[in-house]
Design a protein around this motif. Structure first.
Motif, short mmCIF file in Angstrom:
data_model
loop_
_atom_site.label_atom_id
_atom_site.label_comp_id
_atom_site.label_asym_id
_atom_site.label_seq_id
_atom_site.Cartn_x
_atom_site.Cartn_y
_atom_site.Cartn_z
N PHE A 14 -2.34 0.54 -4.16
CA PHE A 14 -1.22 -0.37 -3.94
C PHE A 14 -0.30 -0.35 -5.14
O PHE A 14 -0.77 -0.28 -6.29
CB PHE A 14 -1.73 -1.81 -3.74
CG PHE A 14 -2.47 -2.05 -2.45
CD1 PHE A 14 -1.84 -2.65 -1.37
CD2 PHE A 14 -3.80 -1.67 -2.32
CE1 PHE A 14 -2.53 -2.87 -0.18
CE2 PHE A 14 -4.50 -1.89 -1.14
CZ PHE A 14 -3.85 -2.49 -0.06
N PRO B 103 0.85 -1.21 0.00
CA PRO B 103 0.00 0.00 0.00
C PRO B 103 0.87 1.24 0.00
O PRO B 103 1.90 1.30 0.69
CB PRO B 103 -0.78 -0.12 1.31
CG PRO B 103 0.15 -0.88 2.21
CD PRO B 103 0.90 -1.85 1.33
N THR C 202 -7.58 2.56 -1.15
CA THR C 202 -6.13 2.48 -0.97
C THR C 202 -5.48 2.07 -2.28
O THR C 202 -5.93 1.13 -2.94
CB THR C 202 -5.75 1.48 0.14
OG1 THR C 202 -6.21 1.98 1.40
CG2 THR C 202 -4.24 1.30 0.21
#
Length: 381
Positions: free
Chosen positions: A282, A159, A280
Motif C-alpha cells: 500500500f 493498494p 499487498t
C-alpha cells in the motif's frame, strides 16, 4: 595461432585509439554543455542528432555497418547528453518543488482508506499510522484520491501491488491524474477466508463475492467450485457486508477474518490463497510535496515518444548515475493508442546529486514527467 595473436594486437591498437578519441569527444561535450548553459539552450537537439546520424552512416561501406554505426553513434550521443545533464544538474538547488519534512500526525489527523471497516486497507492504515489518527472510509480509489487532493484528508492509503496478482492498475492511473504524492508505503499479509452467515455451510453456497483481486488470488479454490457464481465488488470487506445485508444462506464472501468479526459472519474455510506468501503493498499519499531526510525510494512517471530505442535511452540515466531500479510498470495512455506511460521505482534520495542528475536528464527527454514521491521503502522504516 601467430596470425590470431597479430590480429588481436591490431584490434587492441584500434581500441586504444577509439578510447582516446572517445575521451576527446567527451571533453568537447563538456564545453558544449558550458555553452548551452550560458545561452539557455536545451541539451537535446533532435534535428542536429538526426543530421549527424545521417552523415556518419553515409560513410559506411555496407548495409550491416550502416546499421551498426547508426546504433553506435546513437549511444555515443546519448552518453554525451548524460554528461551534459550531469553538469547542468549540479547547479540545481531543488527538484520539482519537493522539500524535506516530517510526517506529523495527531489524534485529529484525518486518513482516508477505501472500503468499509474490516477492509485490508484499514489494516494497512492501522499498520502505518497506529490508532492515534481519525481514519474514515470511502467507496472507491478515486474518492480517496479526491479526498486527499481537496484537503478533506491529510493522508490516504491505497493498494498498489499484490505479490501474486500484480499491479492495481487503477491506482497507477490515479497517481498520474491527481496532483498527490507518495510519502510512504506499508505491506500487509493477505489471508483470505470464506465467510458466510451463521448456520450456513459450504454445500449451501451458490454465489461468492469479493474484490476482483481477491477472486484471482483464490482461483485454485474457486476452480474446485465452478458451479458458484463469482461476483466482483469494490473490496473484500464490502463483499462481507453484502452477505450480511442480503441474509441469503447461499451467499459467501472472500475476505479477512477481521471482516467476519465486524459483520457477524462465520468462517467457513480458511487459507484460501493460492500462495501462502501473499502480500499487498500500500502507498501512503499526501497533497504536500515533502520527503523525509531518510527517504530511500523514489517513484516517477513519464511518457516517451513511440520510437525505437527511446525507453532504452531513458533507462540509461539510471545506469550512468549508478542508481538501482526496483520496478518498472507501463500503462496505456487514454486517447493515444499504443502509447504508454511508464512508472519507475528506484533507490535514492532527492538530495543526492546522482539522483538529481538522472531526474534532470529524464525530465528533459520525456513528456508528462512527474516525481510521484520520495519515501521510506517497505522494510526500511
Amino acid at each position: 595461432m601467430e596470425d590470431l595473436v597479430k590480429l588481436r594486437d591490431e584490434i587492441d591498437a584500434i581500441d586504444d585509439q577509439i578510447v582516446s578519441l572517445f575521451e576527446q569527444r567527451m571533453a568537447v561535450a563538456e564545453n558544449v554543455a558550458a555553452f548551452k548553459r550560458s545561452v539557455g539552450k536545451p541539451v537535446l537537439d533532435k534535428e542536429r542528432e538526426k543530421i549527424k546520424i545521417q552523415k556518419v552512416t553515409e560513410k559506411t561501406s555496407n548495409a550491416f555497418n550502416r546499421q551498426a554505426v547508426e546504433s553506435l553513434f546513437g549511444q555515443i550521443m546519448a552518453v554525451s547528453r548524460m554528461l551534459q545533464y550531469q553538469r547542468l544538474a549540479s547547479e540545481r538547488t531543488d527538484v520539482e518543488g519537493f522539500q524535506v519534512g516530517d510526517m506529523v500526525t495527531t489524534p485529529e489527523t484525518k486518513v482516508v482508506y477505501t472500503g468499509v471497516p474490516g477492509a485490508y486497507a484499514e489494516a494497512a492504515m492501522d499498520s502505518y499510522f497506529g490508532s492515534e489518527i481519525r481514519g474514515f472510509n470511502v467507496e472507491t480509489f478515486g474518492d480517496a484520491m479526491e479526498a486527499v487532493h481537496s484537503g478533506r484528508a491529510q493522508y490516504g492509503v491505497l493498494p498498489i501491488e499484490n505479490s501474486s496478482t500484480g499491479s492495481v492498475n487503477e491506482v497507477y492511473d490515479l497517481l498520474s491524474a491527481y496532483d498527490n504524492h507518495i510519502v510512504g508505503e506499508t505491506m500487509i499479509k493477505i489471508e483470505h477466508a470464506l465467510l458466510g452467515l451463521p448456520g450456513s455451510r459450504i454445500e449451501d453456497i451458490r454465489t461468492v463475492y469479493s474484490h476482483p483481486q481477491g477472486l484471482m488470488q483464490c482461483s485454485r479454490f474457486l476452480d474446485a467450485h465452478r458451479e458458484w457464481q463469482q461476483v466482483s465488488l469494490q473490496n473484500t470487506a464490502a463483499s462481507a457486508k453484502r452477505v450480511l445485508d442480503d441474509q441469503d444462506m447461499g451467499q459467501a464472501a472472500i475476505a479477512s477474518r477481521q471482516a467476519a468479526k465486524n459483520f457477524g459472519l462465520v468462517v467457513l474455510k480458511e487459507k484460501l490463497n493460492d500462495l501462502d506468501n501473499n502480500f499487498t503493498r500500500f502507498v501512503v499519499i499526501s497533497h504536500e510535496k515533502v520527503f523525509r531526510k531518510s527517504a530511500d525510494k523514489i517513484s516517477v512517471c513519464f511518457e516517451v515518444p513511440h520510437e525505437s530505442g527511446t525507453l532504452y535511452n531513458i533507462l540509461g540515466h539510471f545506469i550512468f548515475n549508478g542508481l538501482s531500479m526496483t520496478r518498472i510498470e507501463s500503462r496505456p495512455i487514454q486517447g493515444k493508442p499504443w502509447q504508454y506511460r511508464f512508472f519507475v521505482d528506484f533507490n535514492g534520495n532527492l538530495r543526492e546529486q546522482a539522483v538529481r542528475n538522472a531526474l534532470h536528464g529524464i525530465q528533459s527527454e520525456t513528456e508528462g514527467f512527474r516525481i510521484l514521491g520520495n519515501y521510506i521503502g517497505v522494510g526500511q522504516q
